[in-house]
Design an enzyme around this catalytic site. Structure first.
Site, PDB file in Angstrom:
ATOM      1  N   SER A   1       0.815  -1.216   0.000  1.00  0.00           N
ATOM      2  CA  SER A   1       0.000   0.000   0.000  1.00  0.00           C
ATOM      3  C   SER A   1       0.852   1.270   0.000  1.00  0.00           C
ATOM      4  O   SER A   1       0.301   2.370   0.083  1.00  0.00           O
ATOM      5  CB  SER A   1      -0.915  -0.005   1.234  1.00  0.00           C
TER       6      SER A   1
ATOM      7  N   THR B   1      -1.130   4.137   3.341  1.00  0.00           N
ATOM      8  CA  THR B   1      -0.517   5.299   3.954  1.00  0.00           C
ATOM      9  C   THR B   1       0.332   4.960   5.163  1.00  0.00           C
ATOM     10  O   THR B   1      -0.179   4.516   6.182  1.00  0.00           O
ATOM     11  CB  THR B   1      -1.588   6.334   4.427  1.00  0.00           C
TER      12      THR B   1
ATOM     13  N   THR C   1       1.993   7.107   0.171  1.00  0.00           N
ATOM     14  CA  THR C   1       1.077   6.012  -0.140  1.00  0.00           C
ATOM     15  C   THR C   1       1.027   5.736  -1.635  1.00  0.00           C
ATOM     16  O   THR C   1       1.325   6.622  -2.445  1.00  0.00           O
ATOM     17  CB  THR C   1      -0.356   6.373   0.343  1.00  0.00           C
TER      18      THR C   1
ATOM     19  N   THR D   1      -5.257   8.256   7.905  1.00  0.00           N
ATOM     20  CA  THR D   1      -5.137   7.141   6.977  1.00  0.00           C
ATOM     21  C   THR D   1      -6.542   6.608   6.732  1.00  0.00           C
ATOM     22  O   THR D   1      -7.452   6.873   7.498  1.00  0.00           O
ATOM     23  CB  THR D   1      -4.218   6.046   7.567  1.00  0.00           C
ATOM     24  N   GLY D   2      -6.718   5.883   5.648  1.00  0.00           N
ATOM     25  CA  GLY D   2      -8.039   5.347   5.346  1.00  0.00           C
ATOM     26  C   GLY D   2      -8.549   5.867   4.022  1.00  0.00           C
ATOM     27  O   GLY D   2      -7.760   6.260   3.155  1.00  0.00           O
TER      28      GLY D   2
ATOM     29  N   GLY E   1      -9.427   8.074   1.433  1.00  0.00           N
ATOM     30  CA  GLY E   1      -9.088   9.469   1.206  1.00  0.00           C
ATOM     31  C   GLY E   1     -10.258  10.332   0.800  1.00  0.00           C
ATOM     32  O   GLY E   1     -10.327  11.512   1.166  1.00  0.00           O
TER      33      GLY E   1
ATOM     34  N   ARG F   1      -6.421   9.295 -10.047  1.00  0.00           N
ATOM     35  CA  ARG F   1      -7.041   9.549  -8.739  1.00  0.00           C
ATOM     36  C   ARG F   1      -5.966   9.916  -7.711  1.00  0.00           C
ATOM     37  O   ARG F   1      -4.911   9.297  -7.632  1.00  0.00           O
ATOM     38  CB  ARG F   1      -7.797   8.301  -8.285  1.00  0.00           C
ATOM     39  N   VAL F   2      -6.256  10.940  -6.919  1.00  0.00           N
ATOM     40  CA  VAL F   2      -5.369  11.356  -5.830  1.00  0.00           C
ATOM     41  C   VAL F   2      -6.191  11.320  -4.539  1.00  0.00           C
ATOM     42  O   VAL F   2      -7.361  11.710  -4.534  1.00  0.00           O
ATOM     43  CB  VAL F   2      -4.813  12.773  -6.097  1.00  0.00           C
ATOM     44  N   GLY F   3      -5.594  10.854  -3.460  1.00  0.00           N
ATOM     45  CA  GLY F   3      -6.298  10.778  -2.183  1.00  0.00           C
ATOM     46  C   GLY F   3      -5.962  11.943  -1.271  1.00  0.00           C
ATOM     47  O   GLY F   3      -5.519  13.011  -1.717  1.00  0.00           O
ATOM     48  N   ASP F   4      -6.170  11.728   0.012  1.00  0.00           N
ATOM     49  CA  ASP F   4      -5.963  12.785   1.003  1.00  0.00           C
ATOM     50  C   ASP F   4      -4.489  12.990   1.360  1.00  0.00           C
ATOM     51  O   ASP F   4      -4.095  14.077   1.811  1.00  0.00           O
ATOM     52  CB  ASP F   4      -6.727  12.441   2.292  1.00  0.00           C
TER      53      ASP F   4
HETATM   54  N1  GLY Z   1      -5.514   7.632   2.499  1.00  0.00           N
HETATM   55  C1  GLY Z   1      -4.848   7.394   1.300  1.00  0.00           C
HETATM   56  C2  GLY Z   1      -5.684   7.407   0.114  1.00  0.00           C
HETATM   57  O1  GLY Z   1      -6.901   7.400   0.187  1.00  0.00           O
HETATM   58  O2  GLY Z   1      -5.127   7.445  -0.974  1.00  0.00           O
END
Ligand code: GLY
Length: 291
Positions: free
Chosen positions: A50, A153, A171, A204-205, A207, A181-184
């Site tokens: 991950s 993450t 991450t 974490t989790g 995003g 796609r981009v997360g948090d």
């Molecule tokens: N928390 C990381 C993501 O959603 O990419």
């Protein structure tokens, strides 16, 4: 001011990362150096697949990485949707230290990595990545699962012996995400936040949930208003629940570190583990679930 250093990091893989960060602090590294070098351990070797170039690919079979770092002077740097960079956290640090920007994405970030000597090259999926991707292609269903795919993450919080604070996260994002796609994680206020007076937080989790509510920023702002880390953690997670019914598979984990060294961790659901390190050693804990 001389004090005891403290490090927190997300998930089981937070343990080796925390050990490295503490070793760096012992050798005299600053908080931000320790936050960078600690998470590099997991970028180089992540059994959960991950984080880093060994992470699960997107639905087109491409591994893209996100990372961010922030210190307690208000400086931050981040990269998103970057390919062929073994240590995106080091690239995020260069964005912070050597550019006037806060976030560089995609091919521009890869060009910057080449210029900085941090581009390690795109490569085919390894056998494990390839088999898992081909398996996923059979059904092409995108269903995040709490605490499994979302073992995403490596997020870290560091307070050094002079009470300086820093945060980092890195991450490969959600497995089988849409390309681009981009997360948090690379977003200040969402994946991480540091305030010199109040403290720091990392999420974490899933995003998509975190970036719509700026969970790290809310936790730190609650501490700024006088809440303890435990209260801040609970209130920031509660805001996610209040925003509407969340799917049973949605997991968000949050670690919080106050300027004075007190700390807390919480999660929407059970199963979120985190490492806590002091000069006395590193221990793995499970956070309290609020949902
Ligand atoms: N928390 C990381 C993501 O959603 O990419």
């Amino acid at each position: 001011m001389t004090d005891v250093p403290i490090v927190l990091a997300t998930w089981n893989h937070g343990v080796p990362a925390t050990e490295r960060a503490l070793a760096e602090l012992t050798r005299g590294a600053t908080a931000v150096d320790a936050a960078e070098r600690g998470v590099m351990v997991v970028e180089a070797d992540c059994p959960d697949r991950s984080v880093g170039l060994q992470g699960w690919p997107d639905r087109d079979g491409i591994v893209t990485l996100d990372a961010a770092i922030m210190d307690d002077t208000g400086r931050s740097g981040a990269v998103a949707c970057v390919r062929g960079v073994a240590h995106p956290i080091a690239l995020a640090r260069r964005v912070m230290d050597r550019t006037p920007h806060a976030l560089i994405v995609g091919p521009g970030a890869e060009d910057f990595a080449r210029a900085e000597g941090l581009f390690t090259g795109t490569r085919p999926l390894d056998a494990v990545q390839d088999a898992a991707w081909k398996d996923w292609l059979r059904e092409r269903q995108y269903r995040p699962r709490a605490n499994s795919e979302n073992h995403d993450t490596i997020g870290m919080l560091v307070r050094d012996a002079t009470a300086r604070l820093a945060a980092s996260c890195t991450t490969s994002g959600l497995a089988w995400k849409m390309h681009g796609r981009v997360g948090d994680s690379p977003l200040v206020g969402a994946g991480l936040f540091v305030d010199p007076k109040a403290g720091a937080a990392v999420c974490t989790g899933l995003g998509e949930v975190v970036m719509r509510k700026l969970t790290s920023c809310i936790a730190v702002e609650r501490m700024r208003a006088g809440a303890s880390p435990a209260q801040a953690c609970r209130e920031a997670l509660q805001r996610l629940i209040e925003s509407g019914p969340l799917d049973a598979n949605v997991q968000v984990g949050l670690i919080v570190l106050a300027r004075d060294g007190t700390h807390a961790a919480g999660a929407l659901q059970r199963g979120f583990t985190y490492a806590l390190g002091t000069p006395g050693g590193v221990a793995l804990h499970e956070a309290i679930a609020v949902a």
